[in-house]
Design a protein around this motif. Structure first.
Motif, mmCIF file in Angstrom:
data_model
loop_
_atom_site.group_PDB
_atom_site.id
_atom_site.type_symbol
_atom_site.label_atom_id
_atom_site.label_comp_id
_atom_site.label_asym_id
_atom_site.label_seq_id
_atom_site.Cartn_x
_atom_site.Cartn_y
_atom_site.Cartn_z
ATOM 1 N N THR A 62 0.891 -1.139 -0.049
ATOM 2 C CA THR A 62 -0.108 -0.283 -0.027
ATOM 3 C C THR A 62 0.768 1.202 0.052
ATOM 4 O O THR A 62 2.007 1.193 0.406
ATOM 5 C CB THR A 62 -0.883 -0.036 1.374
ATOM 6 O OG1 THR A 62 -0.083 0.077 2.352
ATOM 7 C CG2 THR A 62 -1.814 -1.236 1.368
ATOM 8 N N GLU B 234 -6.461 10.057 2.696
ATOM 9 C CA GLU B 234 -7.088 8.752 2.548
ATOM 10 C C GLU B 234 -6.489 7.820 1.682
ATOM 11 O O GLU B 234 -6.927 6.936 1.286
ATOM 12 C CB GLU B 234 -8.501 8.940 2.460
ATOM 13 C CG GLU B 234 -8.823 10.132 1.320
ATOM 14 C CD GLU B 234 -8.892 11.624 1.732
ATOM 15 O OE1 GLU B 234 -9.774 12.188 1.079
ATOM 16 O OE2 GLU B 234 -8.396 11.876 2.876
ATOM 17 N N ASP B 235 -5.563 8.460 0.587
ATOM 18 C CA ASP B 235 -5.006 7.798 -0.417
ATOM 19 C C ASP B 235 -3.944 6.758 0.212
ATOM 20 O O ASP B 235 -3.394 5.782 -0.307
ATOM 21 C CB ASP B 235 -4.049 8.599 -1.307
ATOM 22 C CG ASP B 235 -5.038 9.523 -2.046
ATOM 23 O OD1 ASP B 235 -5.979 9.014 -2.305
ATOM 24 O OD2 ASP B 235 -4.586 10.641 -2.590
ATOM 25 N N ASN C 292 -4.009 3.938 2.242
ATOM 26 C CA ASN C 292 -4.417 2.455 1.888
ATOM 27 C C ASN C 292 -4.685 1.924 0.468
ATOM 28 O O ASN C 292 -5.194 0.677 0.477
ATOM 29 C CB ASN C 292 -5.823 2.331 2.943
ATOM 30 C CG ASN C 292 -5.600 2.576 4.101
ATOM 31 O OD1 ASN C 292 -4.064 2.137 4.739
ATOM 32 N ND2 ASN C 292 -6.433 2.964 4.910
ATOM 33 N N ARG C 293 -4.492 2.775 -0.598
ATOM 34 C CA ARG C 293 -4.696 2.380 -2.000
ATOM 35 C C ARG C 293 -3.278 1.867 -2.227
ATOM 36 O O ARG C 293 -2.390 1.783 -1.867
ATOM 37 C CB ARG C 293 -5.278 3.588 -2.643
ATOM 38 C CG ARG C 293 -6.335 3.985 -2.298
ATOM 39 C CD ARG C 293 -6.705 5.322 -2.913
ATOM 40 N NE ARG C 293 -6.833 5.429 -4.232
ATOM 41 C CZ ARG C 293 -6.856 6.316 -5.353
ATOM 42 N NH1 ARG C 293 -6.798 7.683 -4.740
ATOM 43 N NH2 ARG C 293 -7.016 6.170 -6.518
ATOM 44 N N TYR C 294 -3.324 0.951 -3.571
ATOM 45 C CA TYR C 294 -2.118 0.512 -4.125
ATOM 46 C C TYR C 294 -1.676 1.463 -5.395
ATOM 47 O O TYR C 294 -2.523 2.018 -6.050
ATOM 48 C CB TYR C 294 -2.672 -0.910 -4.383
ATOM 49 C CG TYR C 294 -2.672 -1.937 -3.348
ATOM 50 C CD1 TYR C 294 -1.346 -2.662 -3.006
ATOM 51 C CD2 TYR C 294 -3.888 -2.254 -2.707
ATOM 52 C CE1 TYR C 294 -1.665 -3.572 -1.687
ATOM 53 C CE2 TYR C 294 -4.195 -2.899 -1.569
ATOM 54 C CZ TYR C 294 -2.773 -3.826 -1.244
ATOM 55 O OH TYR C 294 -2.897 -4.384 -0.112
ATOM 56 N N GLU D 145 -3.774 2.007 -8.689
ATOM 57 C CA GLU D 145 -4.886 2.788 -8.706
ATOM 58 C C GLU D 145 -4.563 4.429 -8.908
ATOM 59 O O GLU D 145 -5.472 5.077 -8.795
ATOM 60 C CB GLU D 145 -5.577 2.792 -7.272
ATOM 61 C CG GLU D 145 -5.872 1.250 -6.933
ATOM 62 C CD GLU D 145 -6.500 1.239 -5.713
ATOM 63 O OE1 GLU D 145 -7.607 1.715 -5.232
ATOM 64 O OE2 GLU D 145 -6.042 0.574 -4.685
#
Length: 320
Positions: A106, A143-144, A146-148, A151
């Protein structure tokens, strides 16, 4: 110029192709980088500029010569503590934002990897606060985290790479063609971000690129490389207004002018032939097979560094 942060002294790097052949990626290169400046390094693909960046980061070991950072020889053996401190002070932004980020991690883990290795955060809360702060600094949202990587767009991925480089609060950042894989509209955003971060944090950059217009915009001084050799070095304005080396003149003549009338009338220098192989470089001046103004001495004798005016140095027989 102020305090020297990086000193590159007579550095050479060979790569062995097989038992008999070797490729000379960098040959006897010397330059200094001063604290707070951006030093641009330009040249065609394969000229050795990225190899120099990797030598500075100790991703490669030098074949000959020395590299000093804050007065310490970075390729000399040190204690583990000194090694850790050195790696914290120097970071790298890589060329390809698609391959330089681990797709299985992440964003949070990518940015905090250095923090975890060097144990710079006490608990999960402090870790998350630091990550969120870094994301906001580079223009992304908390909030970004926890994204991969898949994305995000290319420009956003490069912002993640910049956040990762900033996490350890380095003094020196090597930006290895950080905009070459991005769209033109995004390139300006990333370069402006790097300039803002430099002003805010007092960073020193080695900016490696082949986009001459962008290098002029961001750099204080510029070094021009050809086939493993540094052939010219000067302050940015001086180099672009008064280029001395025939290769530099040819490179600059390729930059398009915004005024179409001036663009039609100016002289373009078209270099003939191909870049020689670094496995078997030419004798004498390495540029002589393609040089439009070569002399007999250029073929048989390698030129020496000549300071034509203060701070403007060139490797060419025309000025000796």
């Amino acid at each position: 110029m102020g305090e020297k942060l990086v000193e590159v002294k007579n550095v050479t790097k060979h790569f062995m192709i097989n038992k008999k052949q070797r490729l000379t990626a960098v040959s006897n290169v010397s330059f200094d980088i001063y604290k707070g400046e951006t030093f641009g390094l330009v040249g065609e693909s394969g000229c050795g500029k990225s190899t120099i960046g990797r030598l500075l980061m100790r991703l490669y070991e030098t074949t000959a010569g020395e590299i000093f950072f804050q007065g310490e020889n970075i390729h000399a053996r040190k204690s583990k503590e000194k090694e850790k401190l050195l790696y914290r002070k120097m970071q790298m932004i890589f060329q390809d934002p698609y391959s330089s980020l681990n797709p299985r991690m992440t964003v949070s883990d990518i940015i905090a990897e250095g923090l975890d290795i060097h144990q710079l955060v006490k608990n999960k809360k402090e870790r998350q606060e630091k990550i969120d702060q870094l994301l906001e600094i580079v223009g992304l949202k908390p909030e970004d985290r926890n994204r991969y990587p898949h994305e995000f767009s290319g420009g956003q991925r490069q912002r993640i790479g910049i956040a990762r480089a900033l996490a350890l609060e380095p003094d020196f950042i090597i930006a290895d063609e950080p905009i070459s894989a991005l769209d033109a509209s995004i390139q300006a955003q990333i370069v402006n971000l790097l300039k803002e971060l430099q002003e805010q944090r007092g960073l020193t950059y080695l900016f490696i690129a082949h986009d001459l217009a962008m290098v002029k915009y961001i750099s204080d001084r510029v070094g021009v490389m050809y086939l493993g050799k540094l052939v010219e070095l000067a302050e940015s304005e001086e180099l672009y207004e008064q280029p001395l080396h025939p290769y530099t003149k040819a490179l600059l003549s390729a930059i398009p002018l915004p005024d179409p009338r001036l663009e039609r009338t100016r002289e373009k220098i078209i270099l003939k032939g191909e870049i020689p192989s670094p496995i078997d470089p030419p004798t004498g001046c390495r540029f002589h097979p393609r040089c439009p103004v070569k002399k007999e001495i250029c073929v048989r004798l390698e030129p020496e560094w000549t300071e034509v005016k203060e701070g403007h140095i060139v490797l060419c027989h025309l000025y000796q």
